[in-house]
Design a protein around this motif. Sequence first.
Motif, PDB file in Angstrom:
ATOM      1  N   TYR A   1      34.369  26.968  38.225  1.00 42.25           N
ATOM      2  CA  TYR A   1      35.143  27.369  37.042  1.00 42.25           C
ATOM      3  C   TYR A   1      34.283  28.291  36.189  1.00 42.25           C
ATOM      4  CZ  TYR A   1      37.179  27.098  32.351  1.00 42.25           C
ATOM      5  OH  TYR A   1      37.690  27.413  31.123  1.00 42.25           O
ATOM      6  N   TRP A   2      34.865  29.366  35.702  1.00 43.71           N
ATOM      7  CA  TRP A   2      34.159  30.231  34.775  1.00 43.71           C
ATOM      8  C   TRP A   2      35.172  30.992  33.927  1.00 43.71           C
ATOM      9  CZ3 TRP A   2      35.259  31.966  39.625  1.00 43.71           C
ATOM     10  CH2 TRP A   2      35.755  33.260  39.743  1.00 43.71           C
ATOM     11  N   GLN A   3      34.650  31.633  32.927  1.00 44.97           N
ATOM     12  CA  GLN A   3      35.478  32.438  32.025  1.00 44.97           C
ATOM     13  C   GLN A   3      34.975  33.871  32.045  1.00 44.97           C
ATOM     14  OE1 GLN A   3      35.605  30.775  28.076  1.00 44.97           O
ATOM     15  NE2 GLN A   3      36.440  28.804  28.756  1.00 44.97           N
ATOM     16  N   ILE A   4      35.896  34.789  32.111  1.00 45.28           N
ATOM     17  CA  ILE A   4      35.564  36.204  32.093  1.00 45.28           C
ATOM     18  C   ILE A   4      36.106  36.801  30.797  1.00 45.28           C
ATOM     19  CG2 ILE A   4      37.664  36.832  33.363  1.00 45.28           C
ATOM     20  CD1 ILE A   4      36.056  39.098  34.642  1.00 45.28           C
ATOM     21  N   ARG A   5      35.322  37.684  30.221  1.00 46.54           N
ATOM     22  CA  ARG A   5      35.686  38.271  28.923  1.00 46.54           C
ATOM     23  C   ARG A   5      36.139  39.712  29.126  1.00 46.54           C
ATOM     24  NH1 ARG A   5      35.196  36.366  23.992  1.00 46.54           N
ATOM     25  NH2 ARG A   5      35.088  37.753  22.176  1.00 46.54           N
TER      26      ARG A   5
ATOM     27  N   GLU B   1      45.077  29.957  24.877  1.00 44.88           N
ATOM     28  CA  GLU B   1      46.459  29.550  25.097  1.00 44.88           C
ATOM     29  C   GLU B   1      46.605  28.704  26.363  1.00 44.88           C
ATOM     30  OE1 GLU B   1      48.198  33.404  25.233  1.00 44.88           O
ATOM     31  OE2 GLU B   1      48.607  33.464  23.075  1.00 44.88           O
ATOM     32  N   ILE B   2      45.994  29.162  27.447  1.00 43.26           N
ATOM     33  CA  ILE B   2      46.049  28.427  28.719  1.00 43.26           C
ATOM     34  C   ILE B   2      44.632  28.285  29.251  1.00 43.26           C
ATOM     35  CG2 ILE B   2      46.764  28.537  31.118  1.00 43.26           C
ATOM     36  CD1 ILE B   2      49.344  29.735  30.299  1.00 43.26           C
ATOM     37  N   ASP B   3      44.215  27.075  29.454  1.00 48.38           N
ATOM     38  CA  ASP B   3      42.926  26.774  30.051  1.00 48.38           C
ATOM     39  C   ASP B   3      43.157  26.103  31.400  1.00 48.38           C
ATOM     40  OD1 ASP B   3      40.269  26.670  30.425  1.00 48.38           O
ATOM     41  OD2 ASP B   3      39.845  25.134  28.903  1.00 48.38           O
ATOM     42  N   LEU B   4      42.210  26.258  32.309  1.00 48.94           N
ATOM     43  CA  LEU B   4      42.335  25.716  33.662  1.00 48.94           C
ATOM     44  C   LEU B   4      41.295  24.625  33.880  1.00 48.94           C
ATOM     45  CD1 LEU B   4      42.803  29.032  35.705  1.00 48.94           C
ATOM     46  CD2 LEU B   4      44.564  27.562  34.726  1.00 48.94           C
TER      47      LEU B   4
ATOM     48  N   SER C   1      37.991  33.709  49.303  1.00 41.20           N
ATOM     49  CA  SER C   1      38.180  33.026  48.025  1.00 41.20           C
ATOM     50  C   SER C   1      39.621  33.116  47.560  1.00 41.20           C
ATOM     51  CB  SER C   1      37.256  33.637  46.966  1.00 41.20           C
ATOM     52  OG  SER C   1      37.538  35.008  46.786  1.00 41.20           O
ATOM     53  N   LEU C   2      40.037  32.059  46.836  1.00 41.08           N
ATOM     54  CA  LEU C   2      41.309  32.024  46.130  1.00 41.08           C
ATOM     55  C   LEU C   2      40.998  31.785  44.662  1.00 41.08           C
ATOM     56  CD1 LEU C   2      41.905  30.574  49.113  1.00 41.08           C
ATOM     57  CD2 LEU C   2      44.175  30.343  48.121  1.00 41.08           C
ATOM     58  N   THR C   3      41.208  32.800  43.844  1.00 38.38           N
ATOM     59  CA  THR C   3      40.879  32.729  42.420  1.00 38.38           C
ATOM     60  C   THR C   3      42.164  32.597  41.621  1.00 38.38           C
ATOM     61  OG1 THR C   3      38.952  34.137  42.815  1.00 38.38           O
ATOM     62  CG2 THR C   3      39.657  33.847  40.537  1.00 38.38           C
ATOM     63  N   PHE C   4      42.299  31.467  40.929  1.00 35.05           N
ATOM     64  CA  PHE C   4      43.479  31.209  40.100  1.00 35.05           C
ATOM     65  C   PHE C   4      43.157  31.565  38.646  1.00 35.05           C
ATOM     66  CE2 PHE C   4      44.024  28.559  43.793  1.00 35.05           C
ATOM     67  CZ  PHE C   4      45.370  28.659  44.079  1.00 35.05           C
ATOM     68  N   ARG C   5      44.086  32.274  38.025  1.00 34.55           N
ATOM     69  CA  ARG C   5      43.917  32.665  36.634  1.00 34.55           C
ATOM     70  C   ARG C   5      45.297  32.934  36.025  1.00 34.55           C
ATOM     71  NH1 ARG C   5      42.296  38.649  35.242  1.00 34.55           N
ATOM     72  NH2 ARG C   5      43.619  37.990  33.501  1.00 34.55           N
ATOM     73  N   SER C   6      45.345  32.875  34.695  1.00 38.79           N
ATOM     74  CA  SER C   6      46.567  33.258  34.004  1.00 38.79           C
ATOM     75  C   SER C   6      46.617  34.774  33.873  1.00 38.79           C
ATOM     76  CB  SER C   6      46.625  32.607  32.613  1.00 38.79           C
ATOM     77  OG  SER C   6      47.737  33.073  31.887  1.00 38.79           O
ATOM     78  N   TRP C   7      47.781  35.325  34.137  1.00 41.46           N
ATOM     79  CA  TRP C   7      47.891  36.782  34.140  1.00 41.46           C
ATOM     80  C   TRP C   7      47.842  37.365  32.723  1.00 41.46           C
ATOM     81  CZ3 TRP C   7      46.991  40.432  37.362  1.00 41.46           C
ATOM     82  CH2 TRP C   7      47.496  41.710  37.163  1.00 41.46           C
TER      83      TRP C   7
ATOM     84  N   TYR D   1      39.242  34.756  29.504  1.00 42.75           N
ATOM     85  CA  TYR D   1      40.259  34.269  30.422  1.00 42.75           C
ATOM     86  C   TYR D   1      39.612  33.256  31.367  1.00 42.75           C
ATOM     87  CZ  TYR D   1      43.010  38.244  28.802  1.00 42.75           C
ATOM     88  OH  TYR D   1      43.701  39.149  28.021  1.00 42.75           O
ATOM     89  N   ALA D   2      40.310  32.170  31.599  1.00 38.11           N
ATOM     90  CA  ALA D   2      39.794  31.102  32.459  1.00 38.11           C
ATOM     91  C   ALA D   2      40.094  31.417  33.923  1.00 38.11           C
ATOM     92  CB  ALA D   2      40.402  29.767  32.066  1.00 38.11           C
ATOM     93  N   HIS D   3      39.126  31.091  34.805  1.00 38.13           N
ATOM     94  CA  HIS D   3      39.269  31.294  36.248  1.00 38.13           C
ATOM     95  C   HIS D   3      38.801  30.039  36.978  1.00 38.13           C
ATOM     96  CE1 HIS D   3      39.354  35.447  34.835  1.00 38.13           C
ATOM     97  NE2 HIS D   3      39.800  35.823  36.024  1.00 38.13           N
TER      98      HIS D   3
END
Length: 454
Positions: A211-215, A177-180, A165-171, A221-223
């Motif tokens: 696509y999912w969001q982790i809390r 602020e930033i959504d994917l 897997s390649l998981t993209f997210r904002s650090w 945070y968007a992933h």
Amino acid sequence: MSLIWLTLLLSAHLAECVPEKQKRSALNQLTRTLLRKYDCGVRPVHNWTSPTVIYIDLILQSVLDVDGKTQSITTSIWYRQIWTDEFLVWDPEEFDGINEISLSSDAIWIPDVIVSEFVDEGKSLPIPYVYVNSSGSVKYYRPMQVVLACSLEMYAFPFDKQNCSLTFRSWLHSVKEIDLALWRSAEAIANDKREFMNDGEWELLSIPSSYWQIRQDDTSYAHIQFNVLIRRRPLLYVVGLLIPSIFLMLVDVTSFYLPLSSGTRIAFKISILLGYTLFRVNLTDELPATAVNTPLIGVFFAVCMAMLMLSLIKSILVVKLLHHSEKEARQMSVSACLLDKYGSAAHSFTESALTSVRTLDRINGADYEFDASLEEDLLSLNEIPEVPSGLEWLLQELVSLHLAFSQEDSESSAQAEWLALCSKLDCFLFRFYLLVLASYAATLLMLWASWSFA
């Protein structure tokens, strides 16, 4: 008056000779206008409550390396990011119709989107520019060679499939602020194999995305995750590893048809075992190295060597039993009696003859019955105190020869029966060996088939 006109004409001529100062190009003016008051450290939105949506696209180009020992995979991808920069908007009519320009990536705001499984950046070419159009859309295209951490399952090698897997997210930035989002549809990305180099060891199955969001710490945070599903082409390993091992096992099976009494079976099996050991040592680098579990092909080679050892031990056991019988037969032969007879008196000869008769009766009492009168003649010979005459000596020689031939016939019969018994034992062990080998081969094929067609 004429002097004044002459001066004016000369001044006009000199003015025509001086070149006119060039104006800045429209591209240069547009770049200076956009970046004059631009701050690359501020998220490019007029309303700070509105998130910046980053659209992500991914195209897999090749799978360069899969390392089971370090649990990593090296891939070459084409990665694209698209977002809207509200501070980079202009009217094309004011700048000679320029609708799109390239800007330095260090001069504008770039999102901090990373790959969570990132281990090391390979030989990726730096791309220092981004494309910006008049509506503020920024396109950031990058070819990347990345080393990713991946939980590799090498048990079914060389019929294995891998899911990395390649998981993209904002650090740092939360979803506020930033959504994917995906630039293309998930189906289009999953079935896109046009750029994949499909002539290598690995075959690309699909690239599903989600696509999912982790809390974390009361912040979401968007992933976006891309799962790279690949399958190994096993032909190279089947031809180079499995088929030679199968050939050696078949040669070992056919070696059971060598005669037991020839004495070459054990030497032949030892040669096969040494050859298989050399084959394994030369192909050690071809096998995957894992620290957690042993691949099925490693179990295959270990069991094959164990079967060769079992075959050798079985042959040694049967040959040992066969030669143990021959040794006992030699100890019971009449030749020792004849040697004692020639070197001793009639008394010692009679005792050895009686011993041979009793031994012969114990070995083959049912097949051979010794004449009682012969034993009485031997006892009567024992009572003669003086040296036997010519006829008596001839009688003793005839009795000795009779006993020798009888003993030899009895030994040959016993040896034939023992050889038949050893042959039956060898046949039984051979069938048991074939049963174990067939069961192991069937189990191995079922396991590999279940992994290959899963």
